[in-house]
Design an enzyme around this catalytic site. Structure first.
Site, PDB file in Angstrom:
ATOM      1  N   TYR A 196       4.712  -3.779  -8.970  1.00 44.27           N
ATOM      2  CA  TYR A 196       3.466  -4.410  -9.414  1.00 44.27           C
ATOM      3  C   TYR A 196       3.611  -5.029 -10.803  1.00 44.27           C
ATOM      4  CZ  TYR A 196       0.621  -2.514  -5.590  1.00 44.27           C
ATOM      5  OH  TYR A 196       0.054  -2.232  -4.370  1.00 44.27           O
ATOM      6  N   ARG A 218      -8.455  11.925  -8.017  1.00 44.99           N
ATOM      7  CA  ARG A 218      -8.821  11.175  -9.218  1.00 44.99           C
ATOM      8  C   ARG A 218     -10.321  11.246  -9.503  1.00 44.99           C
ATOM      9  NH1 ARG A 218      -7.716   4.912  -7.240  1.00 44.99           N
ATOM     10  NH2 ARG A 218      -9.449   4.753  -5.800  1.00 44.99           N
ATOM     11  N   TYR A 255      -7.242   3.556 -21.032  1.00 49.34           N
ATOM     12  CA  TYR A 255      -7.654   3.168 -19.682  1.00 49.34           C
ATOM     13  C   TYR A 255      -7.124   4.198 -18.691  1.00 49.34           C
ATOM     14  CZ  TYR A 255      -8.533   0.768 -15.380  1.00 49.34           C
ATOM     15  OH  TYR A 255      -8.990   0.484 -14.122  1.00 49.34           O
ATOM     16  N   TYR A 261       4.847   4.840  -6.678  1.00 53.02           N
ATOM     17  CA  TYR A 261       3.575   4.165  -6.409  1.00 53.02           C
ATOM     18  C   TYR A 261       2.768   4.067  -7.703  1.00 53.02           C
ATOM     19  CZ  TYR A 261      -0.665   2.633  -4.077  1.00 53.02           C
ATOM     20  OH  TYR A 261      -1.772   1.905  -3.694  1.00 53.02           O
ATOM     21  N   ASN A 266      -4.677   5.945  -6.211  1.00 51.61           N
ATOM     22  CA  ASN A 266      -5.497   6.489  -5.120  1.00 51.61           C
ATOM     23  C   ASN A 266      -4.757   7.556  -4.320  1.00 51.61           C
ATOM     24  OD1 ASN A 266      -3.805   5.146  -3.266  1.00 51.61           O
ATOM     25  ND2 ASN A 266      -5.169   3.396  -3.086  1.00 51.61           N
ATOM     26  N   SER A 297     -12.967   0.948  -7.354  1.00 53.26           N
ATOM     27  CA  SER A 297     -13.758   0.339  -6.285  1.00 53.26           C
ATOM     28  C   SER A 297     -13.799   1.274  -5.085  1.00 53.26           C
ATOM     29  CB  SER A 297     -13.169  -1.013  -5.894  1.00 53.26           C
ATOM     30  OG  SER A 297     -11.784  -0.883  -5.694  1.00 53.26           O
ATOM     31  N   ASN A 298     -12.695   1.971  -4.877  1.00 56.45           N
ATOM     32  CA  ASN A 298     -12.599   2.849  -3.714  1.00 56.45           C
ATOM     33  C   ASN A 298     -12.949   4.279  -4.149  1.00 56.45           C
ATOM     34  OD1 ASN A 298     -11.989   3.915  -1.248  1.00 56.45           O
ATOM     35  ND2 ASN A 298      -9.780   3.543  -1.384  1.00 56.45           N
ATOM     36  N   GLU A 350      -1.173  -1.978 -10.047  1.00 51.00           N
ATOM     37  CA  GLU A 350      -1.795  -2.869 -11.028  1.00 51.00           C
ATOM     38  C   GLU A 350      -2.727  -2.103 -11.967  1.00 51.00           C
ATOM     39  OE1 GLU A 350      -3.008  -2.547  -7.994  1.00 51.00           O
ATOM     40  OE2 GLU A 350      -5.132  -2.227  -8.411  1.00 51.00           O
ATOM     41  N   GLU A 404       0.852  -1.191   0.000  1.00 52.81           N
ATOM     42  CA  GLU A 404       0.000   0.000   0.000  1.00 52.81           C
ATOM     43  C   GLU A 404       0.885   1.238   0.000  1.00 52.81           C
ATOM     44  OE1 GLU A 404      -3.310   0.009  -0.129  1.00 52.81           O
ATOM     45  OE2 GLU A 404      -3.471  -2.157  -0.030  1.00 52.81           O
TER      46      GLU A 404
END
Ligand SMILES: *[C@@H]1O[C@H](CO)[C@@H](O)[C@H](O)[C@H]1NC(C)=O
Ligand SMILES: *[C@@H]1O[C@H](CO)[C@@H](O)[C@H](O)[C@H]1NC(C)=O
Ligand SMILES: *[C@@H]1O[C@H](CO)[C@@H](O)[C@H](O)[C@H]1NC(C)=O
Ligand SMILES: *[C@@H]1O[C@H](CO)[C@@H](O)[C@H](O)[C@H]1NC(C)=O
Length: 345
Positions: free
Chosen positions: A158, A192, A230, A241, A235, A184-185, A244, A127
């Site tokens: 990753y 973002r 894409y 950082y 996050n 998802s988050n 994936e 993380e």
């Protein structure tokens, strides 16, 4: 990964010890999904463990099931490591891997047992610092770090690019759609999310994730490959950082990543400059949208974003355990980290 020192902390794990690791064998077999392996390993394990094999015993303090640990090395018989989750073996372990996310809620989640003098504790986190609370619990305990940061003792990105000989030509997947984003988050205050809200005023974006279109695990490559772009939006923004979202969702799927994360130069340490579009390349979301629409109409220019694929291919999974094992062998014989918090920012 640097090679810094001698493997002098390695100890031998003697033959009788292997009787205690039945659990491990079951684990191996379970995650390889193969009954045959159990039998095979059972039969051959004695012959594998010659007294002078420098096997390293690694205790996974918690088992991060969702992480790449499940990729066990095939050749654990040759100068390998033995991984176990059995805490009873703590005092025999050469190294203990501690996954930050599984322990940060309380200090009591860390090993409380007296620690053998030469045992390495390896702090492990995938993380970002923003999502790694209570780092000060880790003061004066650890010997090595393992994370996505390139300056970790054990660097576990990753994904990465692998050179290939050009004998397999990459062909751009058939494109029927324009821009996708899976999230998802969803936190309204995240940069973002705010950026997306602005961007979607100017270009159509298909959104996947919670309460949106569904992106089943085994299908994301297939689904995302039909998109030209894409949105690989991280996050939180931290050096190296790059997750994936870039490697798996964008590059493996054969789409062009539009990234939000550390600065462009940071990405360029890992991927070619002409393989991605950075939101910071544009002064506004509207200008980015206009650029994507231009590329959509101009196949030749769009295809330029795939040129690098004649030399490299993205890779997201190898036998991670082999990597950990190698790193441990190359680790310095003594190292103590007084503060992870000071470094992991
Ligand atoms: C863990 O190791 C101990 C000590 O070798 C052994 O007695 C015990 O059965 C092991 N536990 C499991 C679940 O294999
Ligand atoms: C950090 O540790 C304290 C206990 O010292 C705990 O109460 C808190 O919930 C932890 N933080 C998080 C985010 O879990
Ligand atoms: C790949 O493309 C090159 C150049 O277009 C061509 O010469 C070569 O035969 C192709 N290789 C394969 C395996 O299709
Ligand atoms: C590992 O780190 C701890 C605490 O920082 C230290 O006491 C110990 O001597 C170190 N062990 C090795 C093998 O470097």
């Amino acid at each position: 990964m640097e090679s810094i020192g001698q493997p002098s902390f390695l100890r031998k794990i003697y033959f009788f010890f292997i009787l205690q690791i039945t659990l491990l064998i079951v684990l191996f077999a379970f995650f390889r999904g193969s009954k045959n392996l159990v039998q095979e390993t059972d039969r051959s394990i004695e012959s594998l463990l010659k007294p002078d094999d420098p096997l390293i015993l690694i205790l996974l303090w918690t088992f991060p099931g969702h992480l790449p640990f499940i990729k066990c090395p095939h050749h654990f018989d040759t100068n390998g490591c033995i991984f176990t989750t059995n805490r009873s073996l703590f005092s025999l372990a050469d190294a203990v891997f501690i996954h930050h996310r599984d322990v940060y809620k309380s200090r009591n989640n860390l090993p409380q047992i007296k620690r053998p003098a030469n045992q390495y504790w390896i702090w492990f986190d995938l993380e970002s610092p923003t999502h790694s609370p209570n780092l000060t619990f880790m003061d004066k305990l650890f010997n090595l770090t393992m994370s996505y940061r390139a300056d970790s003792d054990i660097f576990i990105p990753y994904g990465w690019l692998e050179k290939h000989d050009g004998s397999q030509n990459f062909s751009i997947p058939v494109k029927t759609k324009l821009v996708a984003w899976a999230v998802s988050n969803w936190k309204p205050h995240y940069r973002r999310v705010q950026y997306y809200e602005e961007l979607k005023k100017h270009i159509h974006i298909d959104r996947y994730g919670r309460n949106q279109m569904s992106l089943p695990r085994g299908k994301h490559t297939e689904i995302l490959s039909t998109y030209k772009f894409y949105l690989a939006f991280e996050n939180s923004i931290h050096e190296d950082y790059i997750t994936e979202k870039l490697w798996d969702k964008a590059l493996i799927s054969g789409t062009v990543p539009v990234v939000m994360g550390p600065p462009r130069e940071n990405y360029e340490r890992f991927i070619p400059p002409d393989s991605f579009i950075h939101v910071d390349d544009f002064s506004t979301a509207q200008k980015l949208a206009a650029y994507l629409m231009e590329l959509d109409k101009d196949d030749k220019r769009y295809q330029q974003y795939f040129k690098w694929r004649s030399r490299y291919r993205p890779v997201v999974s190898i036998s991670w355990m082999v990597l950990y094992c190698q790193a441990l062998k190359e680790a310095p014989s003594y190292r103590a980290i007084s503060s992870i918090a000071k470094w992991y920012k």
